[in-house]
Design a protein around this motif. Sequence first.
Motif, PDB file in Angstrom:
ATOM      1  N   GLN A  54       4.323  -1.491   2.666  1.00 41.82           N
ATOM      2  CA  GLN A  54       4.861  -0.314   3.342  1.00 41.82           C
ATOM      3  C   GLN A  54       6.346  -0.135   3.040  1.00 41.82           C
ATOM      4  O   GLN A  54       6.816   0.983   2.833  1.00 41.82           O
ATOM      5  N   LYS A  56       7.910  -1.171   0.373  1.00 42.39           N
ATOM      6  CA  LYS A  56       8.094  -0.846  -1.045  1.00 42.39           C
ATOM      7  C   LYS A  56       7.634   0.562  -1.409  1.00 42.39           C
ATOM      8  O   LYS A  56       7.963   1.048  -2.485  1.00 42.39           O
ATOM      9  N   THR A  57       6.880   1.188  -0.516  1.00 45.76           N
ATOM     10  CA  THR A  57       6.429   2.548  -0.793  1.00 45.76           C
ATOM     11  C   THR A  57       7.646   3.449  -0.875  1.00 45.76           C
ATOM     12  O   THR A  57       8.462   3.482   0.044  1.00 45.76           O
ATOM     13  N   PRO A  58       7.747   4.152  -1.989  1.00 48.34           N
ATOM     14  CA  PRO A  58       8.932   5.012  -2.128  1.00 48.34           C
ATOM     15  C   PRO A  58       8.958   6.099  -1.049  1.00 48.34           C
ATOM     16  O   PRO A  58       7.935   6.648  -0.689  1.00 48.34           O
ATOM     17  N   ALA A  59      10.120   6.331  -0.554  1.00 49.76           N
ATOM     18  CA  ALA A  59      10.303   7.369   0.464  1.00 49.76           C
ATOM     19  C   ALA A  59      11.204   8.459  -0.096  1.00 49.76           C
ATOM     20  O   ALA A  59      12.096   8.958   0.575  1.00 49.76           O
ATOM     21  N   ASP A  60      10.944   8.794  -1.317  1.00 48.85           N
ATOM     22  CA  ASP A  60      11.728   9.822  -2.008  1.00 48.85           C
ATOM     23  C   ASP A  60      11.458  11.180  -1.351  1.00 48.85           C
ATOM     24  O   ASP A  60      10.316  11.613  -1.274  1.00 48.85           O
ATOM     25  N   ASN A  63       9.056  13.651  -2.946  1.00 47.84           N
ATOM     26  CA  ASN A  63       7.649  13.333  -3.120  1.00 47.84           C
ATOM     27  C   ASN A  63       7.046  12.778  -1.814  1.00 47.84           C
ATOM     28  O   ASN A  63       6.378  11.752  -1.829  1.00 47.84           O
ATOM     29  N   GLU A  66       3.070  12.317  -1.586  1.00 48.85           N
ATOM     30  CA  GLU A  66       2.563  11.134  -2.282  1.00 48.85           C
ATOM     31  C   GLU A  66       2.847   9.860  -1.477  1.00 48.85           C
ATOM     32  O   GLU A  66       1.978   8.987  -1.350  1.00 48.85           O
ATOM     33  N   ALA A  67       4.038   9.758  -0.908  1.00 54.13           N
ATOM     34  CA  ALA A  67       4.396   8.600  -0.093  1.00 54.13           C
ATOM     35  C   ALA A  67       3.485   8.531   1.142  1.00 54.13           C
ATOM     36  O   ALA A  67       3.002   7.455   1.500  1.00 54.13           O
ATOM     37  N   GLN A  70       0.007   7.364   0.075  1.00 54.41           N
ATOM     38  CA  GLN A  70       0.008   5.948  -0.265  1.00 54.41           C
ATOM     39  C   GLN A  70       0.057   5.090   0.996  1.00 54.41           C
ATOM     40  O   GLN A  70      -0.686   4.123   1.140  1.00 54.41           O
ATOM     41  N   ARG A  71       0.921   5.466   1.926  1.00 54.77           N
ATOM     42  CA  ARG A  71       1.024   4.703   3.177  1.00 54.77           C
ATOM     43  C   ARG A  71      -0.270   4.799   3.988  1.00 54.77           C
ATOM     44  O   ARG A  71      -0.703   3.823   4.610  1.00 54.77           O
TER      45      ARG A  71
END
Length: 118
Positions: A54, A56-60, A63, A66-67, A70-71
């Motif tokens: 969680q 490491k999931t990008p929080a850009d 996007n 997508e985050a 993924q989460r």
Amino acid sequence: MKSINEQFAEMQKKTLESLEPMQNMNAVAAEAFERIARKNYELMGELVDYTVAQVKTPADPTNLQEAYEQRTAEAKAFAEKVNASAAEYVTLATELGEMAKAKAAPEAKKKAAPAKSK
């Protein structure tokens, strides 16, 4: 009248007989502790893996969808692992309960048997 040595020998025999049920249950308790501790250790490993994933999931901000997806997928996978672990805990508790009953059964039979007269 019994001699002191005979009395001590009898006392020792009765003491050892009285400790036998505790020794049997101690074996069950040790087995239960080990198996439950190992199961807890495994579950904590799963929790650490989930938490690290969680983080490491990008929080850009560009996007976010997508985050989010993924989460959500990681959370669903973790929930499935926790549910599987819960079922394993139930199985483990049943096995340990049966083990305790099996260890206690011989003692119950001994108590139910009539005492031999001397």
